[in-house]
Design a protein around this motif. Structure first.
Motif, mmCIF file in Angstrom:
data_model
loop_
_atom_site.group_PDB
_atom_site.id
_atom_site.type_symbol
_atom_site.label_atom_id
_atom_site.label_comp_id
_atom_site.label_asym_id
_atom_site.label_seq_id
_atom_site.Cartn_x
_atom_site.Cartn_y
_atom_site.Cartn_z
ATOM 1 N N VAL A 204 0.890 -1.283 -0.086
ATOM 2 C CA VAL A 204 -0.319 0.423 -0.358
ATOM 3 C C VAL A 204 1.240 1.196 0.237
ATOM 4 C CG1 VAL A 204 -1.871 0.778 1.187
ATOM 5 C CG2 VAL A 204 -2.146 -1.438 0.676
ATOM 6 N N VAL A 205 0.821 1.968 -0.679
ATOM 7 C CA VAL A 205 1.308 3.038 -1.219
ATOM 8 C C VAL A 205 0.516 4.671 -0.788
ATOM 9 C CG1 VAL A 205 3.103 4.146 -3.001
ATOM 10 C CG2 VAL A 205 2.735 1.834 -3.170
ATOM 11 N N GLU A 206 1.009 5.899 0.203
ATOM 12 C CA GLU A 206 0.529 6.265 0.642
ATOM 13 C C GLU A 206 0.651 7.216 -0.446
ATOM 14 O OE1 GLU A 206 2.933 8.774 2.865
ATOM 15 O OE2 GLU A 206 1.691 10.528 2.522
ATOM 16 N N LYS A 207 1.521 7.541 -1.676
ATOM 17 C CA LYS A 207 1.214 8.453 -2.728
ATOM 18 C C LYS A 207 0.814 7.934 -3.956
ATOM 19 C CE LYS A 207 3.693 11.919 -0.779
ATOM 20 N NZ LYS A 207 5.083 12.751 -0.686
ATOM 21 N N ASP A 208 -0.459 8.362 -4.352
ATOM 22 C CA ASP A 208 -0.577 8.344 -6.138
ATOM 23 C C ASP A 208 0.204 8.112 -6.924
ATOM 24 O OD1 ASP A 208 -4.282 8.619 -7.445
ATOM 25 O OD2 ASP A 208 -2.286 8.567 -8.285
ATOM 26 N N ALA A 209 1.407 9.035 -7.123
ATOM 27 C CA ALA A 209 1.989 9.252 -7.804
ATOM 28 C C ALA A 209 2.999 8.482 -8.017
ATOM 29 C CB ALA A 209 2.499 10.845 -7.677
ATOM 30 N N VAL A 210 3.124 8.188 -6.335
ATOM 31 C CA VAL A 210 4.356 6.478 -6.750
ATOM 32 C C VAL A 210 4.014 5.909 -6.901
ATOM 33 C CG1 VAL A 210 5.740 5.940 -5.024
ATOM 34 C CG2 VAL A 210 5.752 7.812 -4.719
ATOM 35 N N PHE A 211 2.145 5.355 -6.262
ATOM 36 C CA PHE A 211 1.534 4.144 -7.381
ATOM 37 C C PHE A 211 1.752 4.233 -8.502
ATOM 38 C CE2 PHE A 211 -2.815 2.907 -9.208
ATOM 39 C CZ PHE A 211 -2.841 1.537 -8.416
ATOM 40 N N GLN A 212 1.543 5.436 -9.177
ATOM 41 C CA GLN A 212 1.145 5.183 -10.896
ATOM 42 C C GLN A 212 3.302 5.503 -11.345
ATOM 43 O OE1 GLN A 212 -1.072 6.360 -12.665
ATOM 44 N NE2 GLN A 212 -2.075 7.561 -11.496
ATOM 45 N N GLN A 213 3.527 5.362 -10.485
ATOM 46 C CA GLN A 213 5.076 4.708 -11.469
ATOM 47 C C GLN A 213 5.540 3.897 -10.907
ATOM 48 O OE1 GLN A 213 6.904 7.853 -8.728
ATOM 49 N NE2 GLN A 213 8.585 8.444 -9.987
ATOM 50 N N LEU A 214 5.182 2.837 -9.650
ATOM 51 C CA LEU A 214 5.725 1.659 -10.067
ATOM 52 C C LEU A 214 5.090 0.785 -10.150
ATOM 53 C CD1 LEU A 214 5.813 1.796 -5.716
ATOM 54 C CD2 LEU A 214 7.982 1.388 -7.158
ATOM 55 N N HIS A 215 3.790 1.236 -11.133
ATOM 56 C CA HIS A 215 2.478 0.650 -11.559
ATOM 57 C C HIS A 215 3.519 0.352 -13.145
ATOM 58 C CE1 HIS A 215 -0.872 -0.790 -13.943
ATOM 59 N NE2 HIS A 215 -1.322 -0.028 -14.005
ATOM 60 N N TYR A 254 2.357 -4.484 3.370
ATOM 61 C CA TYR A 254 3.155 -3.409 3.721
ATOM 62 C C TYR A 254 2.822 -2.499 3.213
ATOM 63 C CZ TYR A 254 5.702 -7.761 3.905
ATOM 64 O OH TYR A 254 6.464 -9.309 4.096
ATOM 65 N N ILE A 255 2.880 -0.753 3.997
ATOM 66 C CA ILE A 255 2.795 0.719 4.154
ATOM 67 C C ILE A 255 3.465 1.106 3.830
ATOM 68 C CG2 ILE A 255 0.912 2.249 4.688
ATOM 69 C CD1 ILE A 255 -0.468 0.003 5.196
ATOM 70 N N LEU A 256 3.473 1.877 3.312
ATOM 71 C CA LEU A 256 4.632 2.561 2.830
ATOM 72 C C LEU A 256 4.429 4.500 2.357
ATOM 73 C CD1 LEU A 256 8.106 3.284 1.073
ATOM 74 C CD2 LEU A 256 6.266 2.513 -1.071
ATOM 75 N N THR A 257 4.899 5.027 3.258
ATOM 76 C CA THR A 257 5.093 6.379 3.629
ATOM 77 C C THR A 257 6.203 7.235 3.735
ATOM 78 O OG1 THR A 257 4.602 6.889 5.613
ATOM 79 C CG2 THR A 257 2.390 5.682 4.498
#
Lengths: 386, 386
Positions: A204-215, A254-257
């Motif tokens: 679980v990634v706090e930040k949407d932009a980081v989610f976009q990147q990892l995706h 796992y939570i990533l913030t």
């Protein structure tokens, strides 16, 4: 118009309407028996909130309050509760999907009353949404139904991708086939049927932009992850969805913030919930969630591991903590569920260094570093806080 | 790790890297010719922003600024621009997906300089993200590439459902099979391939919760709509996606917001864009977008139509405008694209009544009223503002 409404919704409505009806029919019993009208509602104050060590959950205690119709101090709240109960019931049987804002408007009107001296005056059912929201919570604890069980909808920020199929409404959705986009989680995640999952863990990634990147970088494919973003402070549906993945599928979460007290608080909301809304935590919290990072150890190293940043990076990336960060850190330090050795050290290091770090600083060392070194290394060596 | 990266991304990278390289190679030419180094960048000030009546777009004018390396006042900005250009170029050729926050961190460092007196001192490349963001905009106007064309990602709030198939990355996604959830639009909507669409129009809803309600009630199925939410102020990807639906598929676009100056502003951003960022509007704006409501006429009626609210509803639902609302309304009244008769009347009525109304107030009259009476009636009678 019900041809467009899914079967699961219809069944959920019937269940909720039945429970709501039964609860409020006790009032009719009281009338028939000539008894004074009274609603018995679990007390949701801090004094009746307990941290259950074993289940690692904040729960409501045993105390109840009695709300009497014939007590002048309680009559208004009593009437608000029955008014809201009837509005929600009507919405259920009429295939409506209200929001809490709707419910505020639906119930908002003026009642003309007569004072003992014969003068007429007006009283509003409620003036502010916080009043009607509070009544909705009363109905949730009274019926043990969450608002989502009563088909009350809300805005929803959570997104998910991964090798997983869900049945939602009348469709089966393949979350591994979302292209560069993502699946936006529905506001009623208990109505989702998890068809099949091929994954080893949930990130679980706090930040949407980081989610976009990892995706986009293919992280979840390479590491068999279900990738989720809460897009900031998690909403109820995202919390419930994560809990279901953990509880029903036994997937580690796992939570990533960011490395700061706000990030810890996001982790805390996933793990435990809000102190003021402990009644939700029984179903929304994920007590097994782990804080993967970014941790103070990642920045400064520990006696067991080297830091991920060198001196120059620390100098360029670290943000100085503000007074409000320090204040929040001191609060969090006292939460029961942060009283582990690892967390107390983490918070002490923060208070000593007064240093914050954003995930984006890690990403700036190269997305490949974040996706293919930092995250896998942290997970494979169990380098998390819990 | 490129086995997970889609072909469209690889092609987009090559295109952008080539253009970026060509632009910055002119500097090398200058060096080879022994000329002083200078970058010529379209001027993006308000004085060089023009409203094109015919195309109904805010566009950058013809003026350019020259940024000289050997001018003490411009040297830092010149170097920032070349630094950012090289960072973005590196990210492109290394299959990275930076965010603007990343780019800030990637470029942030201190340079040791020598003053004329021989003393060394340090100067940071940039201190705040707004500095590096501004440099990114310089590079966008310099290259005519939007940041998305350079695979710079961002958080993304927009969602869509409807009878429509998209190709994104390596997948074809059927937006009519999202269950109770929705498809979350990717941050690079120009890389989407629209496979096929069966729809008569696009309805963009400001509020995510109202989107959830209309979706769940089957609105888009019954009325052949593509249903979109911007979840508040629209981001760039949502704006670009809406523009493509309008421009390429000739679908009418209706915007539904609260009846207040903030709602009008959201409409304005979809239709024209931000005055300060006019360089984007050529590709992100939808000049044909129509403001469907909620309008002052819906609340109070006009000499041509009856209002949708009765006296009691007006009394319970209307929110009194604040000073900030009035201030914003007066600003909007002066925008060129609000100088139509219909809009001037709308704003005058607002200023006279000082009344705001939320969409949720309409929904509280019954979601069926909103979905199956108000919206279809407004659309079929062309009861919109433009």
């Amino acid at each position: 118009m019900s041809e467009f409404i899914s079967k699961v919704d219809k069944e959920a409505r019937q269940r909720a309407a039945e429970i709501l009806k039964t609860k409020f029919l006790t009032l009719l019993d009281q009338i028939n028996k000539g008894e004074p009208l009274v609603l018995e509602i679990p007390k949701r104050t801090l004094t009746n909130t307990v941290y259950d060590e074993k289940r690692k959950l904040l729960l409501l205690g045993e105390n109840k309050i009695k709300r009497h119709f014939l007590d002048l101090n309680e009559a208004k709240r009593f009437m608000q509760t029955t008014l809201m109960g009837s509005i929600i019931y009507d919405a259920l049987v009429n295939n409506e999907y209200p929001t809490i804002r709707d419910l505020y408007y639906r119930g908002k009107h003026s009642i003309v009353l007569k004072a003992p001296n014969g003068k007429a005056y007006e009283e509003n059912t409620w003036d502010e949404q916080k009043e009607s929201d509070s009544v909705i919570v009363d109905i949730e604890v009274l019926t043990s139904l969450l608002r989502e069980d009563m088909l009350i909808l809300s805005k929803e920020k959570g997104k998910v991708v991964g090798d997983m199929r869900l049945r939602s409404g009348n469709d089966v959705i393949d979350l591994s086939k979302m292209g560069h986009g993502a699946y936006s989680i529905e506001p009623t995640p208990d109505l989702i049927d998890i068809v099949d999952v091929k994954a080893d863990f949930v990130l679980v990634v706090e930040k949407d932009a980081v989610f976009q990147q990892l995706h986009r970088e293919g992280y979840w494919r390479k590491y068999n992850a279900i990738l989720i973003t809460s897009a900031g402070q998690p909403d109820r549906a995202t919390r419930r969805f994560v809990r279901r993945l953990n509880e029903e599928l036994k997937l580690p979460v796992y939570i990533l913030t960011d490395a700061d007290p706000y990030g810890w608080y996001i982790y805390s909301v996933f793990r435990i919930g809000s102190i003021n809304l402990s009644y939700e935590s029984e179903r929304l919290a994920t007590p097994n969630a782990r804080f993967l990072g970014v941790s103070m150890g990642d920045i400064f190293g520990t006696n067991k591991k080297k830091p991920y940043l060198n001196d120059i990076e620390r100098r360029n990336f670290i943000i100085k903590a503000k007074d409000t960060d320090v204040k929040r850190a001191l609060e969090i330090k006292n939460y029961e569920w942060f009283k582990t050795k690892a967390w107390q050290e983490e918070i002490s290091t923060f208070l000593q260094k007064k240093a914050k770090l954003e995930i984006e600083a890690m990403a700036s060392k190269g997305l490949k570093f974040l996706a293919f070194q930092y995250l896998p290394e942290k997970i494979s060596t169990s380098d998390f806080l819990s």
